[in-house]
Each structure stands twice: as C-alpha cells, then as structure tokens.
Design a protein around this motif. Structure first.
Motif, PDB file in Angstrom:
ATOM      1  N   HIS A  98      26.414   9.655 -11.895  1.00  0.00           N
ATOM      2  CA  HIS A  98      27.090  10.686 -12.540  1.00  0.00           C
ATOM      3  C   HIS A  98      27.525  11.616 -12.079  1.00  0.00           C
ATOM      4  O   HIS A  98      27.917  12.623 -13.479  1.00  0.00           O
ATOM      5  CB  HIS A  98      26.031  10.775 -14.653  1.00  0.00           C
ATOM      6  CG  HIS A  98      25.003  10.543 -13.905  1.00  0.00           C
ATOM      7  ND1 HIS A  98      23.948   9.607 -12.791  1.00  0.00           N
ATOM      8  CD2 HIS A  98      23.485  10.930 -13.884  1.00  0.00           C
ATOM      9  CE1 HIS A  98      22.597  10.203 -13.048  1.00  0.00           C
ATOM     10  NE2 HIS A  98      22.428  10.846 -13.532  1.00  0.00           N
ATOM     11  N   PHE A  99      27.099  12.389 -11.300  1.00  0.00           N
ATOM     12  CA  PHE A  99      27.114  13.440 -10.798  1.00  0.00           C
ATOM     13  C   PHE A  99      27.965  13.757  -9.637  1.00  0.00           C
ATOM     14  O   PHE A  99      28.449  14.527  -9.656  1.00  0.00           O
ATOM     15  CB  PHE A  99      26.096  14.093 -10.300  1.00  0.00           C
ATOM     16  CG  PHE A  99      25.141  14.351 -10.567  1.00  0.00           C
ATOM     17  CD1 PHE A  99      24.609  15.512 -11.446  1.00  0.00           C
ATOM     18  CD2 PHE A  99      23.604  13.964 -10.652  1.00  0.00           C
ATOM     19  CE1 PHE A  99      23.917  15.697 -12.701  1.00  0.00           C
ATOM     20  CE2 PHE A  99      22.629  13.797 -11.925  1.00  0.00           C
ATOM     21  CZ  PHE A  99      22.732  15.110 -12.481  1.00  0.00           C
ATOM     22  N   ARG A 115      19.191   1.736  -4.617  1.00  0.00           N
ATOM     23  CA  ARG A 115      19.462   3.267  -4.091  1.00  0.00           C
ATOM     24  C   ARG A 115      20.171   3.346  -5.837  1.00  0.00           C
ATOM     25  O   ARG A 115      20.429   3.269  -6.358  1.00  0.00           O
ATOM     26  CB  ARG A 115      20.592   3.317  -3.188  1.00  0.00           C
ATOM     27  CG  ARG A 115      19.373   3.364  -1.921  1.00  0.00           C
ATOM     28  CD  ARG A 115      20.568   4.431  -0.589  1.00  0.00           C
ATOM     29  NE  ARG A 115      20.045   3.789   0.565  1.00  0.00           N
ATOM     30  CZ  ARG A 115      20.604   4.048   2.110  1.00  0.00           C
ATOM     31  NH1 ARG A 115      21.281   4.146   1.763  1.00  0.00           N
ATOM     32  NH2 ARG A 115      19.499   3.301   2.668  1.00  0.00           N
ATOM     33  N   GLY A 116      19.710   5.230  -5.535  1.00  0.00           N
ATOM     34  CA  GLY A 116      20.109   5.366  -6.713  1.00  0.00           C
ATOM     35  C   GLY A 116      21.233   5.785  -6.930  1.00  0.00           C
ATOM     36  O   GLY A 116      21.721   6.355  -6.341  1.00  0.00           O
ATOM     37  N   GLY A 117      22.108   5.736  -8.068  1.00  0.00           N
ATOM     38  CA  GLY A 117      22.659   5.991  -8.809  1.00  0.00           C
ATOM     39  C   GLY A 117      23.756   7.235  -7.784  1.00  0.00           C
ATOM     40  O   GLY A 117      24.883   7.206  -7.487  1.00  0.00           O
ATOM     41  N   ASP A 118      23.262   8.394  -8.679  1.00  0.00           N
ATOM     42  CA  ASP A 118      23.879  10.019  -8.318  1.00  0.00           C
ATOM     43  C   ASP A 118      25.269   9.880  -9.086  1.00  0.00           C
ATOM     44  O   ASP A 118      26.609  10.162  -8.659  1.00  0.00           O
ATOM     45  CB  ASP A 118      23.915  10.068  -6.984  1.00  0.00           C
ATOM     46  CG  ASP A 118      24.232  12.194  -7.200  1.00  0.00           C
ATOM     47  OD1 ASP A 118      24.320  11.616  -7.899  1.00  0.00           O
ATOM     48  OD2 ASP A 118      25.213  11.807  -5.684  1.00  0.00           O
ATOM     49  N   GLN A 162       0.693  -1.103  -0.263  1.00  0.00           N
ATOM     50  CA  GLN A 162       0.037  -0.139   0.263  1.00  0.00           C
ATOM     51  C   GLN A 162       1.164   1.190  -0.155  1.00  0.00           C
ATOM     52  O   GLN A 162       2.005   1.570   1.032  1.00  0.00           O
ATOM     53  CB  GLN A 162      -0.641  -0.234   1.450  1.00  0.00           C
ATOM     54  CG  GLN A 162      -1.720  -0.985   0.899  1.00  0.00           C
ATOM     55  CD  GLN A 162      -3.001  -0.572   2.504  1.00  0.00           C
ATOM     56  OE1 GLN A 162      -2.741  -0.797   3.004  1.00  0.00           O
ATOM     57  NE2 GLN A 162      -4.328  -1.117   2.184  1.00  0.00           N
ATOM     58  N   GLY A 163       0.476   2.273  -0.690  1.00  0.00           N
ATOM     59  CA  GLY A 163       1.014   3.293  -0.718  1.00  0.00           C
ATOM     60  C   GLY A 163       2.508   3.330  -1.097  1.00  0.00           C
ATOM     61  O   GLY A 163       3.583   4.696  -0.141  1.00  0.00           O
ATOM     62  N   ALA A 164       2.846   2.840  -1.808  1.00  0.00           N
ATOM     63  CA  ALA A 164       4.504   2.334  -2.237  1.00  0.00           C
ATOM     64  C   ALA A 164       4.479   2.787  -3.982  1.00  0.00           C
ATOM     65  O   ALA A 164       4.887   2.126  -4.399  1.00  0.00           O
ATOM     66  CB  ALA A 164       4.684   1.199  -2.521  1.00  0.00           C
ATOM     67  N   TYR A 165       4.646   4.452  -3.905  1.00  0.00           N
ATOM     68  CA  TYR A 165       4.530   5.042  -5.123  1.00  0.00           C
ATOM     69  C   TYR A 165       6.685   4.508  -5.734  1.00  0.00           C
ATOM     70  O   TYR A 165       7.658   5.076  -5.616  1.00  0.00           O
ATOM     71  CB  TYR A 165       4.551   6.646  -5.472  1.00  0.00           C
ATOM     72  CG  TYR A 165       4.326   7.018  -6.360  1.00  0.00           C
ATOM     73  CD1 TYR A 165       3.210   7.342  -7.271  1.00  0.00           C
ATOM     74  CD2 TYR A 165       5.144   8.328  -7.345  1.00  0.00           C
ATOM     75  CE1 TYR A 165       3.641   7.162  -9.206  1.00  0.00           C
ATOM     76  CE2 TYR A 165       5.712   8.040  -8.446  1.00  0.00           C
ATOM     77  CZ  TYR A 165       4.380   7.758  -8.854  1.00  0.00           C
ATOM     78  OH  TYR A 165       5.239   8.365 -10.425  1.00  0.00           O
ATOM     79  N   ARG A 166       6.311   4.266  -7.369  1.00  0.00           N
ATOM     80  CA  ARG A 166       6.718   4.709  -8.186  1.00  0.00           C
ATOM     81  C   ARG A 166       6.864   5.071  -9.106  1.00  0.00           C
ATOM     82  O   ARG A 166       5.935   3.871  -9.837  1.00  0.00           O
ATOM     83  CB  ARG A 166       8.177   3.000  -8.477  1.00  0.00           C
ATOM     84  CG  ARG A 166       7.873   2.253  -6.555  1.00  0.00           C
ATOM     85  CD  ARG A 166      10.262   3.602  -6.829  1.00  0.00           C
ATOM     86  NE  ARG A 166      10.534   2.083  -5.796  1.00  0.00           N
ATOM     87  CZ  ARG A 166      10.077   2.425  -4.320  1.00  0.00           C
ATOM     88  NH1 ARG A 166       9.522   3.475  -3.727  1.00  0.00           N
ATOM     89  NH2 ARG A 166      11.331   2.253  -3.539  1.00  0.00           N
ATOM     90  N   ASP A 167       7.247   5.372 -10.159  1.00  0.00           N
ATOM     91  CA  ASP A 167       6.997   5.876 -11.814  1.00  0.00           C
ATOM     92  C   ASP A 167       7.084   4.224 -12.614  1.00  0.00           C
ATOM     93  O   ASP A 167       7.858   3.402 -11.968  1.00  0.00           O
ATOM     94  CB  ASP A 167       7.715   7.306 -11.712  1.00  0.00           C
ATOM     95  CG  ASP A 167       9.159   6.578 -12.362  1.00  0.00           C
ATOM     96  OD1 ASP A 167      10.518   5.769 -11.703  1.00  0.00           O
ATOM     97  OD2 ASP A 167       9.199   6.451 -13.622  1.00  0.00           O
ATOM     98  N   ASN A 204      -2.862   3.502  -5.299  1.00  0.00           N
ATOM     99  CA  ASN A 204      -1.554   3.994  -5.410  1.00  0.00           C
ATOM    100  C   ASN A 204      -1.011   2.675  -4.467  1.00  0.00           C
ATOM    101  O   ASN A 204      -0.096   3.209  -3.574  1.00  0.00           O
ATOM    102  CB  ASN A 204      -2.030   4.934  -3.837  1.00  0.00           C
ATOM    103  CG  ASN A 204      -2.310   6.288  -3.906  1.00  0.00           C
ATOM    104  OD1 ASN A 204      -2.096   6.963  -5.682  1.00  0.00           O
ATOM    105  ND2 ASN A 204      -3.677   6.748  -3.568  1.00  0.00           N
ATOM    106  N   THR A 214       9.783   3.230 -14.041  1.00  0.00           N
ATOM    107  CA  THR A 214      11.200   2.475 -13.545  1.00  0.00           C
ATOM    108  C   THR A 214      10.593   1.102 -13.247  1.00  0.00           C
ATOM    109  O   THR A 214      11.447   0.015 -13.067  1.00  0.00           O
ATOM    110  CB  THR A 214      11.506   2.939 -11.609  1.00  0.00           C
ATOM    111  OG1 THR A 214      11.572   4.306 -11.799  1.00  0.00           O
ATOM    112  CG2 THR A 214      12.337   2.540 -10.567  1.00  0.00           C
TER     113      THR A 214
END
Lengths: 462, 480
Positions: B92-93, B87-90, B9-14, B59, B17
C-alpha cells in the motif's frame, strides 16, 4: 507463443529515459533505476567483484544468516578485567577504530582522563592527561576486545560489564552500564560527580542488577525484547524508551524480592527508570554479538563493524579480517539543545553504530515515528529512510519487523559494494557530544558516514 | 490423530499476527487444533486446556498442532511456516517507494524483471552488466565505449549463466514481440533475425514487413560480435536459440563484414541448425565458402536445399530470400526517378552505419557520411533522435551545383524521432538535386509509415522502402 528469454520481457532501465518511455508505450513492465555513477576510483574494484558475484553472494548469504540467527542472551555481569582479553590495569579501551592520543578529540580525551583517575592510575586529571600523552596507558578499541561502548566508549579494568551470549553461535560481547544523561564520562565529563557515579555503578548498580538477573533464573532474550521494542516505537539507537521499559518490567519482580538494602534497590530502580537510554547498552552488545558471528567469512562484502572515535569512522568487513577502513568522522546534522549549535559539536563518535550494522537504528527508522523530527519531521521521511536502506542491505531481518511497512523485516547486512556503487550511505542515528570535554550531550540527529571508508574496503576486498 | 509441538526460542511475533497465523493454518484440510502463540503463562494455560503440555518461556514461540494424520499435520505446519515467513507487504506504500539506485536492488525488489537495459557511459558497463547478469538479468547494452576485452568477458559470463548479453553498442532487438532500443513495430512471424548491426536489422525487419512477413525474434549482438576478439559468441548463441525456437522457420544473420575465421564459425553454427540461414554480411566478406552459396539476386529462382546456408549480398536480397523460404512473395521496389538524371556527384547522408556502407558499395562513388558514427555522436544524441547536424549538411549538399543526387535514410520505429519527415521536408523542398530517401519503417510504426512517405514525397523526394533500391536510384540519378 514461445518465449525466448525463458520468462516474459520486463525491463530494468538504467540510463536514458526515452528507452523506458518506449517500453512503457508498448505496455512492457519497466522499472526505472535511478542510476548514477559509483564513487570515483571504485569502478575497477567493482568490476572485479562483479565477476565473482556468485561466490560473494554465497558468502554474504552465510554472513547475514549468522547475523539473523544470532540469539543474544543477557546472562550476567562481570568486570572488564575478568571478561575482556588482555585487560591489564593500565588498559583503557575507547570507541571506534585505533587512534593516538595526539589525534583524539576533546570528549574522548576527557573520558580517558576520567577513567584513569577512576582507576587510580593518576593523581589528578592533569597527571592523567600527561601520562596518556606519554604513552603510559595502553589505549585500544573496544571492538578489538569483544566490547562496544557508546560515545567515547571508555572502558577501564574495574568497570562492570554486562555479558551478552550468542546462544546460537557461542560467542560473547560486552558493554558498560549506561550512565544516564547530562554530565557523564561517555561525553568526556570527568568531574567528581561523574566519578562518584562510576563508583556507585561499580559498587551498587552492578551488584543489584547481577543479583536480579540471577533471581530471574534465566537469561533475558534481547532479540525478542528488541523486536517488541521496535513495535513500540523504538529504533534501537536514538530511542530506547520502550526497550528500557520492557527491561525494567522484566526485572522489577526480581528486584523487589532481592535480599538487598531497600535504599539500593530503590536507587537502582530509579536510575533505570530515569534513563531512557539504559537499554542502549544492552542493544549494543547484542548487536555486537550478531555482527561478530558474521565476521571472518571469506569473500563476504558485509560490514561487520562500523564505529567512530570522534576523529575517524572505521568499518570492518566480514571478508577482510581485522582490518579497519577509515575516513573522517562527520558532523551530525541534528537538533540541538537550547544554547548550542553545530559549531559546538564534536565530530561523530561512538560504537553505537553497531546497531545500524545489524539492521537497527537508522535502518529501523520507520519503526520510530516519535523521533522523526530528527529526519525531517514527517512520518514519510522515516519510512523513506528505512526503504532507502534496502538498496544497500543484503537481506532483511526475520526478527526485527516494522509495523508501518506491513511488518517487513528491517534492512539487514550492509553490503559495502552497494554503498560505493549506489553512493547511498548508511543512515545513522546518533547523539551529539560537545567538542569540549565535560559538557555532555548537546543534541541528536543523523550523520553520514564517510564514503572513503567504504571505498577503501571495496578496493581491499577486490 | 497426531500432534506436533514445536518451541522456537526468542522468536517474537505480536499476538495479532500469531492469531492470524493460527487461523490460516487451522483452515488446512484435516487440521483439528492449531495454536501458535508466545508462551506466556496465559497461553500455556490455554494450550494445556487444549491438551498440549508445553515447557517454554514467555519469549518463546510455540506451535501446537493436532491433526487427523501425519500428512494433515505436516500440511498445517507448512501453512504456519508459510504465514510466519510471509514478508511484509509494503504494497500500500508502493507508489511512494523511492526509485532504486541499482539494477541488483531492482531485481531483488521485483523478481519478475528479466532484462537490464543499459544506456549509461561505457566505462561503467563492466560492473553494471556483470552485476545484472549475476542477478539473473539478460542485458541489452545500448552503451558504447566498452573495450573489446570487456565485451568478450561479459559475453562469456552471460553464456555461463545461460543469459544473453546484447551489445555493446547494440541498437536494436525485438524479443517476444517487444521492441528494445531502436526497433520497428513489425508483426510476429516465421523469420528470426540475429543482428550485429542495428539499422541492418531494422532494414531486414521492414523489408519483411513490406512483403507481409513477420519476425519471430530479432536478437541484437552488438557491432563487434564478429570481431576476432569476441569470436561471434553471442551470434552463435542466438542462432542456437532461434534454431530451437518453434516459431522460427528461417534465420537471417546481419553484420558488417566479419573476421574470416569468425565467419567460418558462424557458418558452422548456421549449418548445425537444420533450418535455412541467410548470411547478410555484405557482398565481399571473406568467409569460408564451404556450404554457403551466394545468390546474386534474390527472387530470380528459388532453388537450393531448404536447410542450406546462403549468402545475400544486400539486405534487400536477404529479406527477399527469407520471404521466399517461408512461402511469401518478396516485396518489389519499382520506384523511379521523377526527372531526368543529372551529372555530378552523389552524397549519402546516413544515420545508420550498415545502411550507409551498403549504399556506398552499390553506388560505387560519391561521398558517404554516417552521422551515427562516434565522431558525430560525441556529446549529442543519435541522428535518429536529433536530426539537426544532418539537416545542416543536407541543406548545403542539396544546393551544391557539383552534386547530382543526395541519398538519405529515414528510420522510423520505437526510439526514433517522432516525426522525421516534418524536419526534413522544408529542407528537401529547397533542394536543387535529386533527393532519394530510403524509408526504413514498418506499417505499424508509431510515426505512421504512409504519412511519412507522403510528406517526403510532397516535398519532392523519391521514397523507397529498400536501401539497396534507393542506392541504385542514386547511381542512376547521377549518371546523366
């Protein structure tokens, strides 16, 4: 070859650069920490806390997990009198830590006066101010009654409140409806236009909104909605356009089906559509529900409330109970509407910093390129603001993600030890109120909370 | 065939993804259908088409898996969880990422970090070091100005966590071939060193280098580890580590004269290793003699049991004995005075405290100054980095008619001045006394051992790689 340390030598260097240079010359992985001394007067407390870092770490894991697992549901609407503990006819709640009338700034006084007249507690504005000064009103922080309020954050007994239930842990949090921009009570305005709107909110908006929610048949999951809003350019504090749009989209089919006068339904739809910040008053109680769930964990150094009353900013920490640790409210560094400048600004005010407390607002700045002009104008500045917050945050949100950072979770759970240790202050987005009551919002920007509040908290925890 | 349907419940991902998550999980062996999506009406319909009946709201996140058997279903589910929680890579920054302001944040950001190197003001060490230990980092503490009680507490803390606290005031270590602080570029080899003295450790490393013997590890423990308050906590731990290290065949422990009781504890720890241990604690320390034999001059004979605990009066003796124990010939130091001895005093101008003390003991008279002592380093860099204070003093003493010989140490290696000979040579050229240099360096040091020696010799100095030999030459040079 045996390795003595159990893993390859890779060094975090704090201090003289020469030693990092020499390690890099040997091809050793070296991270240069930009070390600087902590806030003076906190060294001993930090040393004591460092010795029990394992226990504090476990407590912080628990506190932040509760924050992260919170599922805030918008379940309904009631009045402050019905919903809030100890809410008497003469009770008026305000934003921030406790404060006496004598110490209150203009906007907060103006809002209290307006609420007193709205409730019929005074014959007119002068009478209301006199009664407040004489101690005839019971003044208390929203935070101590399970509520939060933006800017002055004033709540009186008959005001309608949205109810947010934490489906995971069972606690509830409350907030008033957002009144819109311009002359509004939360900025200390209290003329008849403001009071008439409060009556309309109580009699029409609250009723229609509550019935639309009922008609939807199930509560609105605010965590899911805010997570989507973050991917649409909101950060949950200064930009709420996506959230407000998503909310209206959700409500609209139910609204038009209501058996209510079409003029009222249209007015409600127009009111929400015309107020980008309508959703802020849902994000705030959702944040409060998460922060409250993380409160009261013994030894935890996680901040569970951060709020300003226009004179002082106060924080509460999970491991130190109900105590407030305060310092003077800052002046917002921001952009002003034409004709206004910093000399017109009231010191920082409002409970809306509850959003930063749970990883939104300034902590999610990287999600909101549309408002980077508040932080220097470049998208990189917004990314850097969020990245810097990872240094003082205990963990990362699993619900709130930032597309520009590769869908990394927002920095979650402010560790008060790391704030004084690194002297990196939480990055707070906020609106700017005029210091005279009634003028309203004159700008928006970013503000630094006072280090003093965090230093006091760390010393108390130690 | 087995099925799993999970509703969050309520675990939004686009949706993009989630498509990627579904695709990754469907690639698991034995997975037939994997659908991960938000439970929108459209997605529910698609799920129904695939034969999954799901009750959920828009949702909610739905994970629907059909697989060959339970095991394959679990594998696919694990893949979904892995992809969702990635986890998001980040990455390239990463080049633009601001420097972190705390060791703890650095350790969290990069879990590969294993050592915290502290050279910050000493009063900030107690919490920085404790936080680093809690973050799982070993600590190399170059900082001085840490109280004995704080040092002892940090060392106990480190031991509880199975970590090393090297310091405080630790100058030198070589761990897994990495030089930390002031250390020489020696080869790896069979001798392990534990040093409560930075320059003492460097001297032993370099004398072994001169004998063609390498070092497994050199662990620094800080100059006060063998005090009564600290109790030799880190030296004992380091001896245990070297005892367990298969690359280490002999151990040298270096310290200024220790507290007698602590010396006894170190000897006991040394005996327990089952490996030969040489204690170079200066000639006259008052340890318990049980089980330790003193060898007055190394290399004279190589008797004794291979696991004995021995005492070496000088660092030269310690290195020579260690070389013998691993089957190498000790280095010999035959340098001689270039001209007749003079008559007068000896001045020892040192950058290393242990070397200074050893030379003073051997010469037995004269004036010895340790420019690395706290009184000379307040508000300025160590003389191994900034030679100016010592150069001034050298210029004066080397033309003093009362002085017959000036004795200097020159320390090379990582951290040290990039070209100390170039600074010293012009002053030595003006000298009217004997100038004798103990050159503490290894063949691979970045300054170039041979080039440094040649430059100093060309200026008129007598150069030897042994501090003890340099001291003997200084005694001789003033005996005329």
């Amino acid at each position: 070859m045996a390795d003595l340390l159990g893993r390859p030598v890779a060094v975090a260097n704090a201090g003289v650069d020469l030693f990092a240079d020499e390690l890099e010359r040997q091809g050793v992985r070296t991270e240069r920490v930009e070390w600087r001394p902590p806030e003076p007067g906190t060294e001993e407390a930090l040393a004591r806390l460092a010795r029990e870092a394992a226990a504090i770490g476990r407590a912080n894991d628990a506190a932040v997990a509760r924050m992260d697992e919170t599922r805030p549901l918008l379940t309904g609407v009631g009045t402050a009198r019905q919903l809030l503990p100890g809410m008497g006819d003469r009770t008026i709640l305000h934003a921030g830590p406790p404060i006496e009338w004598a110490d209150m700034s203009g906007p907060l006084r103006g809002a209290i006066v307006g609420a007193a007249v709205h409730e019929g507690l005074a014959t007119d504005r002068e009478d209301a101010a006199r009664r407040a000064a004489a101690g005839e009103l019971e003044l208390a922080p929203c935070h101590e009654r399970g509520a939060v309020g933006p800017m002055a954050g004033v709540v009186s007994a008959s005001m309608p409140m949205v109810v947010v239930e934490n489906a995971t842990h069972g606690n509830r949090a409350f907030c008033t409806f957002n009144e819109g921009l311009g002359k509004v009570l939360r900025y200390g305005a209290n003329d008849n236009e403001v009071l008439d709107r409060l009556v309309w909110i109580r009699d029409v908006l609250a009723r229609v909104f509550a019935r639309a929610l009922e008609r939807l048949g199930e509560p609105i999951d605010l965590r899911a909605m805010t997570a989507q809003a973050l991917q649409m350019g909101d950060e949950g504090h200064n930009r709420n356009r996506a959230g407000t749009s998503l909310l209206l989209r959700e409500l609209l089919p139910a609204l038009v089906e209501l058996d209510e006068p079409s003029a009222d339904v249209a007015a409600v739809a127009r009111f929400i559509a015309g107020n980008d910040h309508f959703y802020l008053n849902l994000t705030m109680p959702a944040s409060k529900a998460a922060a409250d769930a993380a409160a009261g964990i013994e030894r935890s150094s996680i901040v569970v409330a951060m709020a300003r009353n226009g004179t002082e900013l106060g924080i509460r920490v999970s491991g130190t109970g109900d105590a407030w640790f305060t310092g003077p409210s800052g002046i917002v560094d921001g952009l002003y509407l034409p004709g206004y400048g910093p000399e017109d600004a009231n010191p920082d005010i409002g409970d809306s910093t509850i959003t930063e407390t749970v990883g939104l607002g300034g902590f999610a700045m990287a999600a909101a390129p549309a408002i980077v002009r508040f932080v220097g104008g470049r998208a990189e500045d917004a990314l850097e603001a969020t990245r810097t917050m990872y240094d003082i945050a205990w963990s990362e949100s699993t619900a709130y993600q930032i597309p520009a950072l590769g869908f990394r979770g927002t920095p979650l759970g402010i560790d008060c030890r790391e704030v004084v240790h690194t002297r990196v202050l939480p990055f707070v987005n906020t609106g700017i109120a005029h210091r005279e009551p009634g003028v309203g919002q004159i700008g928006a920007g970013v503000v630094e909370p006072p280090m003093e509040a965090f230093a006091k908290a760390v010393r108390a925890l130690a | 065939v087995t099925e799993r349907v999970i509703v969050r419940q309520g675990a939004y991902r686009d949706s993009v993804t989630l498509m990627l998550v579904s695709r990754a999980a469907a690639a698991e062996e034995g997975a037939e259908d994997v659908a991960v999506g938000m439970a929108t009406p459209l997605n529910l319909e698609l799920l129904a088409d695939q034969g999954f009946a799901v009750a959920a709201g828009p949702n909610d996140l739905v994970i629907a898996i059909r697989a060959r058997d339970d095991e394959a279903a679990e594998r696919a589910l694990a893949a979904v969880e892995r992809e969702l929680s990635a986890r998001g890579g980040d990455d390239h920054f990463s080049a633009e990422r601001p420097a972190t302001r705390s060791l703890v944040a650095a350790a969290r950001r990069d879990p590969r970090l294993s050592v915290a190197f502290l050279s910050i003001p000493g009063r900030h060490v107690p919490y920085e070091a404790a936080a680093a230990l809690e973050a799982g980092l070993h600590v190399f503490c170059f900082s001085d100005g840490v109280s004995l009680s704080d040092e002892a507490a940090l060392k106990r803390h480190a031991l509880e966590r199975g970590l090393l606290f090297m310091g405080a005031d630790c100058g030198t270590a070589i761990v897994d071939g990495v030089a930390l602080g002031f250390a020489n570029a020696v080869e790896r080899g069979p001798v392990g060193i534990v040093g409560a003295s930075g320059t003492g450790t460097q001297e032993v490393c370099c004398l072994l280098d001169a004998a063609g013997v390498g070092v497994s590890h050199a662990i620094g423990v800080g100059g006060r580890d063998l005090s009564a308050e600290v109790g030799g906590l880190m030296m004992r731990r380091s001896i245990e580590l070297l005892a367990a290290d298969p690359d280490t065949r002999a151990i040298v422990a270096v310290s200024k004269p220790p507290d007698p009781e602590v010396a006894g504890a170190i000897e006991a720890a040394a005996r327990a290793t089952g490996k030969p241990v040489i204690l170079a604690f200066g000639a006259d320390y008052a340890g318990s003699a049980a089980g330790a034999e003193t060898r007055e001059s190394a290399g004279a004979e190589s008797g004794g049991s291979p696991t004995a605990v021995e005492r070496a009066p000088t660092l030269e003796d310690a290195a020579a004995r260690a070389a013998e124990l691993v089957g190498a010939a000790p280095a010999r130091f035959g340098e001689r005075l270039r001209r007749a001895p003079g008559r007068g005093s000896v001045r020892g101008l040192y950058s290393g405290g242990t070397l200074c003390g050893e030379a003073e003991r051997i010469v037995g008279r004269g004036v010895f100054v340790d420019f690395g002592a706290d009184e000379y380093t307040q508000g300025r860099a160590h003389p191994m980095i900034d030679p100016s204070l010592r150069l001034e003093r050298l210029a004066r003493d080397a033309r003093d008619p009362e002085v017959a010989a000036v004795l200097l140490d020159v320390v090379l290696g990582y951290g040290a001045h990039p070209n100390p000979a170039a600074e010293l040579a012009p002053v030595i050229e003006q000298a009217q006394t004997h100038v004798i240099v103990a050159l503490c360096g290894a063949a691979r040091d970045p300054q170039g051992l041979d080039a440094q020696r040649e430059r100093l010799e060309a200026a008129g100095a007598v150069v030897t790689r042994s501090n003890a030999h340099a001291a003997r030459l200084a005694r001789e040079a003033s005996d005329g």
